[in-house]
Design a protein around this motif. Sequence first.
Motif, PDB file in Angstrom:
ATOM      1  N   ARG A 278     -14.820  -0.793  13.290  1.00  0.00           N
ATOM      2  CA  ARG A 278     -14.911  -1.215  11.831  1.00  0.00           C
ATOM      3  C   ARG A 278     -13.985  -2.290  11.443  1.00  0.00           C
ATOM      4  N   LEU A 279     -14.536  -2.852  10.297  1.00  0.00           N
ATOM      5  CA  LEU A 279     -13.574  -4.134  10.076  1.00  0.00           C
ATOM      6  C   LEU A 279     -12.322  -3.600   9.227  1.00  0.00           C
ATOM      7  N   GLN A 280     -11.118  -3.302  10.066  1.00  0.00           N
ATOM      8  CA  GLN A 280     -10.151  -2.804   9.475  1.00  0.00           C
ATOM      9  C   GLN A 280      -8.717  -3.635  10.187  1.00  0.00           C
ATOM     10  N   HIS A 281      -7.624  -3.162   9.521  1.00  0.00           N
ATOM     11  CA  HIS A 281      -6.472  -3.762  10.323  1.00  0.00           C
ATOM     12  C   HIS A 281      -5.096  -2.800   9.967  1.00  0.00           C
ATOM     13  N   ALA A 282      -4.062  -2.956  10.759  1.00  0.00           N
ATOM     14  CA  ALA A 282      -2.949  -2.156  10.338  1.00  0.00           C
ATOM     15  C   ALA A 282      -1.996  -3.268   9.413  1.00  0.00           C
ATOM     16  N   TRP A 283      -1.206  -2.673   8.549  1.00  0.00           N
ATOM     17  CA  TRP A 283      -0.258  -3.623   7.972  1.00  0.00           C
ATOM     18  C   TRP A 283       1.140  -3.125   8.029  1.00  0.00           C
ATOM     19  N   PRO A 284       2.312  -3.715   8.162  1.00  0.00           N
ATOM     20  CA  PRO A 284       3.546  -3.368   8.302  1.00  0.00           C
ATOM     21  C   PRO A 284       4.005  -2.563   7.204  1.00  0.00           C
ATOM     22  N   ASN A 285       3.624  -2.918   6.220  1.00  0.00           N
ATOM     23  CA  ASN A 285       4.330  -2.139   4.843  1.00  0.00           C
ATOM     24  C   ASN A 285       3.172  -1.523   4.191  1.00  0.00           C
ATOM     25  N   ALA A 286       2.428  -0.300   4.589  1.00  0.00           N
ATOM     26  CA  ALA A 286       1.525   0.310   4.154  1.00  0.00           C
ATOM     27  C   ALA A 286       2.128   1.631   3.395  1.00  0.00           C
ATOM     28  N   SER A 287       3.555   1.675   3.552  1.00  0.00           N
ATOM     29  CA  SER A 287       4.146   2.909   3.003  1.00  0.00           C
ATOM     30  C   SER A 287       5.754   2.705   3.252  1.00  0.00           C
ATOM     31  N   GLN A 288       6.516   3.517   2.584  1.00  0.00           N
ATOM     32  CA  GLN A 288       7.941   3.432   2.982  1.00  0.00           C
ATOM     33  C   GLN A 288       8.135   3.865   4.510  1.00  0.00           C
ATOM     34  N   ALA A 289       7.517   4.907   4.647  1.00  0.00           N
ATOM     35  CA  ALA A 289       7.497   5.605   6.091  1.00  0.00           C
ATOM     36  C   ALA A 289       7.189   4.736   7.274  1.00  0.00           C
ATOM     37  N   CYS A 290       6.114   3.819   6.905  1.00  0.00           N
ATOM     38  CA  CYS A 290       5.443   2.807   7.621  1.00  0.00           C
ATOM     39  C   CYS A 290       6.552   1.622   7.696  1.00  0.00           C
ATOM     40  N   TRP A 291       6.982   1.016   6.599  1.00  0.00           N
ATOM     41  CA  TRP A 291       8.148   0.245   6.603  1.00  0.00           C
ATOM     42  C   TRP A 291       9.526   0.233   7.334  1.00  0.00           C
ATOM     43  N   ASP A 292       9.890   1.872   7.397  1.00  0.00           N
ATOM     44  CA  ASP A 292      11.086   2.057   8.183  1.00  0.00           C
ATOM     45  C   ASP A 292      10.763   2.142   9.931  1.00  0.00           C
ATOM     46  N   ILE A 293       9.361   2.026  10.329  1.00  0.00           N
ATOM     47  CA  ILE A 293       9.288   1.804  11.437  1.00  0.00           C
ATOM     48  C   ILE A 293       8.969   0.303  11.857  1.00  0.00           C
ATOM     49  N   THR A 294       8.323  -0.449  11.122  1.00  0.00           N
ATOM     50  CA  THR A 294       7.953  -1.771  11.496  1.00  0.00           C
ATOM     51  C   THR A 294       9.120  -2.656  11.111  1.00  0.00           C
ATOM     52  N   ARG A 295       9.981  -2.592  10.076  1.00  0.00           N
ATOM     53  CA  ARG A 295      11.031  -3.386   9.562  1.00  0.00           C
ATOM     54  C   ARG A 295      10.716  -4.994   9.953  1.00  0.00           C
ATOM     55  N   PRO A 296       9.716  -5.620   9.124  1.00  0.00           N
ATOM     56  CA  PRO A 296       9.569  -7.079   9.378  1.00  0.00           C
ATOM     57  C   PRO A 296      10.728  -7.516   8.811  1.00  0.00           C
ATOM     58  N   ASP A 297      11.459  -7.240   7.789  1.00  0.00           N
ATOM     59  CA  ASP A 297      12.613  -7.695   7.425  1.00  0.00           C
ATOM     60  C   ASP A 297      13.615  -8.229   8.327  1.00  0.00           C
ATOM     61  N   LEU A 298      13.727  -7.241   9.528  1.00  0.00           N
ATOM     62  CA  LEU A 298      14.569  -7.695  10.412  1.00  0.00           C
ATOM     63  C   LEU A 298      14.395  -9.037  11.127  1.00  0.00           C
ATOM     64  N   CYS A 299      13.128  -9.524  10.949  1.00  0.00           N
ATOM     65  CA  CYS A 299      12.659 -10.664  11.733  1.00  0.00           C
ATOM     66  C   CYS A 299      12.418 -11.797  10.358  1.00  0.00           C
ATOM     67  N   GLY A 300      12.894 -11.429   9.374  1.00  0.00           N
ATOM     68  CA  GLY A 300      12.955 -12.568   8.250  1.00  0.00           C
ATOM     69  C   GLY A 300      11.672 -12.604   7.460  1.00  0.00           C
ATOM     70  N   ILE A 301      11.060 -11.695   7.610  1.00  0.00           N
ATOM     71  CA  ILE A 301       9.639 -11.605   6.728  1.00  0.00           C
ATOM     72  C   ILE A 301       9.847 -10.265   5.628  1.00  0.00           C
ATOM     73  N   ASN A 302       9.385 -10.923   4.504  1.00  0.00           N
ATOM     74  CA  ASN A 302       9.139  -9.734   3.263  1.00  0.00           C
ATOM     75  C   ASN A 302       7.704  -9.625   3.002  1.00  0.00           C
ATOM     76  N   LEU A 303       7.376  -8.536   3.336  1.00  0.00           N
ATOM     77  CA  LEU A 303       5.869  -8.379   3.058  1.00  0.00           C
ATOM     78  C   LEU A 303       5.654  -7.567   1.902  1.00  0.00           C
ATOM     79  N   ALA A 304       4.703  -7.928   1.023  1.00  0.00           N
ATOM     80  CA  ALA A 304       4.561  -6.752  -0.242  1.00  0.00           C
ATOM     81  C   ALA A 304       3.894  -5.387   0.382  1.00  0.00           C
ATOM     82  N   ARG A 305       4.126  -4.552  -0.409  1.00  0.00           N
ATOM     83  CA  ARG A 305       3.740  -3.098   0.089  1.00  0.00           C
ATOM     84  C   ARG A 305       2.174  -3.051  -0.376  1.00  0.00           C
TER      85      ARG A 305
END
Lengths: 201, 134
Positions: free
Chosen positions: B35-62
């Motif tokens: 399927r034409l799909q993707h994963a996103w690092p800020n799909a939920s708070q629990a997801c954000w806690d795992i991916t933490r793009p902010d630690l690389c200087g990226i702030n992504l919208a939920r």
Amino acid sequence: MSTTIDRRRLLTGAALGAAGVVTGSAFGSFAPEDALANDAVSALEPGMPDPNFAEGLVRSIDDDVISALGSDGTLWRVRVTSGTSVWKLTPTTFDKVAVGDGLYARGARLDDGTLAADSVWANIVNLKAHVVSISDRKIHLDHNDERIVAHVMPGISAAVYNGTPAISDVSMVQVDSHVQVLGAWIPGTNEVEVSTIYAAA
Amino acid sequence: MAALTCEVSWFCCGNSWGPCGTTGTGACGTCHSGRLQHAWPNASQACWDITRPDLCGINLARRTCGHRHTTTSRCTGRAVATTIADCGPRTKSFCGERSCCGSVCESNRAMDLTPAAYSRIESLSTGLRPCQVT
């Protein structure tokens, strides 16, 4: 002369072996990046299955047609032409694809439902995993709580450290680090052969 | 959203063959390699806690399951529209990493496409590419 050749017509002709149809460079290559240029982004609904992409386990191979059973139950028929690019750990030829291989293929759907393939990838995996241990050309990985053994293949495997150009030396991969392993699954096992490993130095 | 430049890779999902046999259908329960799909690092708070793009200087919208993004390869110029079906990639594990084709480079992983989606813009054998996401 100004002649526009529709990609589907050309692939169909190539797949059916029509007289007068040439493959490859006369009308541009069958490389996926060229073929895809003709597909409008908006033509496909995001989130839905892509009808021009096949996924499954190879069940049989008859002449130039691969039959594969998709994980969603779809029975795919994938036709390989002289212009199809084939990958199995490295760029290779169709005769290296075997029953039991995992398959991804991209191409154009023909009227009979067959996928005329631009590209076939056999057993390709792209794992983001944790390095548990390293021993004698084997990198032991934790991938979604499953153990995977990644074999370093002399003369084939390469390492990319922090985006630097690929080198053959994989010795800087560190235990307890997170890596991406692009490679080929060995059917029936929890083992893969490494094409490229992406890691921090 | 403003255009985000980052690295794009691909992942399998949907209980397919090989190591994908145990991956399941992702955080949204709909993920499938075809399927034409993707994963996103800020799909939920629990997801954000795992991916933490902010630690690389990226702030992504939920952005939650089903949200649509368009990913354009900075190597081929080809684009694919996909919807969120999983959480990922784990951006923090590859902070500062760069992917290039020629002189075009981007840093940090923020987009993971299914094989069906990735192969619309790049060959699967490339594995990792610079991209733009809108």
